[in-house]
Design an enzyme around this catalytic site. Structure first.
Site, PDB file in Angstrom:
ATOM      1  N   HIS A 140       1.064  -8.772  14.893  1.00 19.80           N
ATOM      2  CA  HIS A 140       1.290  -7.666  13.963  1.00 19.80           C
ATOM      3  C   HIS A 140       0.215  -7.643  12.873  1.00 19.80           C
ATOM      4  CE1 HIS A 140       3.437  -4.712  11.551  1.00 19.80           C
ATOM      5  NE2 HIS A 140       3.238  -5.495  10.506  1.00 19.80           N
ATOM      6  N   GLY A 170      -9.730   5.163  -7.627  1.00 13.21           N
ATOM      7  CA  GLY A 170      -9.893   4.098  -6.641  1.00 13.21           C
ATOM      8  C   GLY A 170     -10.612   4.569  -5.392  1.00 13.21           C
ATOM      9  N   GLN A 218      -7.662  -3.680   2.079  1.00 14.95           N
ATOM     10  CA  GLN A 218      -6.414  -3.929   1.349  1.00 14.95           C
ATOM     11  C   GLN A 218      -5.808  -5.270   1.757  1.00 14.95           C
ATOM     12  OE1 GLN A 218      -4.575  -0.298   2.647  1.00 14.95           O
ATOM     13  NE2 GLN A 218      -4.974   0.769   0.720  1.00 14.95           N
ATOM     14  N   THR A 242       0.851  -1.184   0.000  1.00 15.44           N
ATOM     15  CA  THR A 242       0.000   0.000   0.000  1.00 15.44           C
ATOM     16  C   THR A 242       0.890   1.239   0.000  1.00 15.44           C
ATOM     17  OG1 THR A 242      -0.112   0.372   2.397  1.00 15.44           O
ATOM     18  CG2 THR A 242      -1.570  -1.322   1.489  1.00 15.44           C
ATOM     19  N   CYS A 243       0.264   2.419   0.070  1.00 15.65           N
ATOM     20  CA  CYS A 243       1.052   3.651   0.081  1.00 15.65           C
ATOM     21  C   CYS A 243       1.890   3.776   1.345  1.00 15.65           C
ATOM     22  CB  CYS A 243       0.151   4.870  -0.085  1.00 15.65           C
ATOM     23  SG  CYS A 243      -1.052   5.090   1.255  1.00 15.65           S
ATOM     24  N   ASN A 244       1.480   3.117   2.425  1.00 16.42           N
ATOM     25  CA  ASN A 244       2.188   3.260   3.695  1.00 16.42           C
ATOM     26  C   ASN A 244       3.012   2.050   4.106  1.00 16.42           C
ATOM     27  OD1 ASN A 244       1.563   5.896   4.454  1.00 16.42           O
ATOM     28  ND2 ASN A 244      -0.446   5.299   5.214  1.00 16.42           N
TER      29      ASN A 244
END
Length: 429
Positions: free
Chosen positions: A97, A189, A118, A49-51
């Protein structure tokens, strides 16, 4: 079965590194084809993902060094450069986690809901490439169940401050009356859809949506009375917009410095507000150096998001307790599965011994042996065979000082209860 999670996120690495480690949709098939072969893992999953970029692997051995080498090689990076930003979680820590990620506790925006979707997409993609087995499938599905509990039983997801919302909040710092501004949204999106809603709530009435496919751009733009265009048309409309927010899965920048420079000349110093949420980035970093351009990346949204974190600390503590319980439940399930597997082997061996002694007795009967003698011989032989190996191992363990083995034997066969029964019977006699 050893479980491993290896990854980077917004806390350990800046966007300049995260974008180099991101997996584009076009290379996912290649990645799954290589990952298990290169690392020796029997099951694998990839979240990008973006992060964050994370690899989930299950196998017989700890394969962290091999995973790091493969990840660096796949992205043409030096493994030594990644070591400083990579985190590794093993076994129960890896379970915890994944659950924290799914619940939004490890996100830049505490409690943000997009990450769960996601992660579900990542699981579906791994299944599509036949990369998951019983172990990871159980972990993903149990994780989704725990994340659902966190959502329904805590306030972690109430009025979440998303990256999309933070982007629009920052736009307010540049434009006080956003009803007079025109927005260009690049991508179509879920994140851009959220951005469009927040912009509309903030007063923006004039929308352009640029996307690789025109139909999707038109559908999203139509929700707000805007216009959809394809990516190649962006330079034609760029000078007319004030706000640019981009989030695509493109491996290369979509908006370059040259195009922005040409648009600025037509704008006569009217400022641009731009947010690049994508990883890899959609807007060339050099654009941020131009006068009258306020360019932000996803990492620049921290101040708005930190206020969200402070407001949710109580809910986060409740969520952590639910996750701790979820981890324990999953580990209990694994131990139960191990017990089932062991019991199957135990039963199979007992049945093999039974069949062998039964066949010996049948041969004796066919040869004329007295049935009672054959039956007694069968019982004696089966008892000796069943007890020989356990007896040998108990004597060996006791000689080595492992007295707990005898205690386990008493517990398994309830020998103390039998001793008590015999003692009671003797007293009655």
């Amino acid at each position: 079965m050893a479980l491993l999670t290896l990854g980077i996120n917004h806390r350990t690495a800046p966007v300049e590194i995260r974008e180099r480690v991101a997996f584009t949709p076009e290379r996912m098939a290649e990645a799954f084809a290589e990952l298990r072969v290169a690392t020796g893992a029997s099951e694998a999953g990839i979240l990008s993902t973006c992060n964050r970029t994370e690899l989930y692997l299950a196998g017989d051995d700890d394969c962290a060094p091999a995973v790091l080498r493969w990840l660096a090689g796949f992205h043409d990076l030096d493994a030594a450069d990644l070591e400083n930003v990579i985190y590794v979680h093993r076994d129960s820590d890896a379970v915890r986690h994944m659950m924290r990620v799914a619940a939004g506790l490890d996100s830049m925006v505490l409690g943000e809901p997009q990450i769960l979707g996601q992660l579900k997409d990542a699981y579906a993609l791994a299944r599509e490439h036949n990369a998951t087995g019983t172990f990871l499938s159980r972990l993903f599905e149990h994780t989704f169940s725990v994340a659902k509990r966190v959502r329904t039983e805590t306030a972690i997801g109430e009025n979440p401050v998303s990256v999309a919302y933070a982007s629009v909040s920052m736009a307010h710092q540049i434009f006080s009356d956003m009803s007079r501004n025109k927005a260009l949204l690049i991508g179509a999106g879920k994140t851009i859809e959220l951005v469009s809603r927040h912009l509309a709530d903030a007063g923006v009435k004039d929308f352009l949506v640029a996307n690789r496919t025109l139909e999707r751009a038109q559908a999203l733009a139509g929700l707000h009375g805007g216009k959809g265009i394809v990516l190649s048309e962006i330079p034609e409309y760029l000078a007319d917009v004030d706000i640019v927010i981009s989030s695509t899965a493109s491996p290369l920048p979509i908006l370059g410095k040259g195009a922005v420079e040409r648009a600025l000349k037509k704008r006569k110093h009217r400022p641009y507000f731009m947010v690049d949420i994508a990883v890899p980035r959609d807007i060339e970093p050099e654009v941020g150096g131009l006068a009258d351009v306020y360019l932000y990346t996803v990492d620049d949204l921290r101040q708005v998001i930190e206020e969200n974190v402070r407001s949710r600390e109580g809910a986060a503590r409740e969520a952590e307790n639910l996750i701790a319980s979820g981890v324990q439940d999953f580990l209990d399930q694994l131990r139960a599965l191990d017990a089932v597997s062991t019991l199957k082997v135990f039963r199979s061996r007992a049945e093999m011994l039974r069949d062998a002694e039964t066949e010996k007795a049948l041969r004796a009967l066919r040869n004329g042996t007295d049935p009672e003698t054959a039956l007694r011989s069968l019982a004696r032989g089966l008892t000796n065979k069943l007890l020989h190996q356990p007896s040998t191992q108990v004597r060996k363990a006791m000689a080595e000082g492992r007295t707990e083995v005898a205690d386990f034997l008493r517990e398994l066969y309830q020998l103390e209860a039998l001793d008590a029964d015999e003692h009671t019977t003797t007293e009655k006699l």
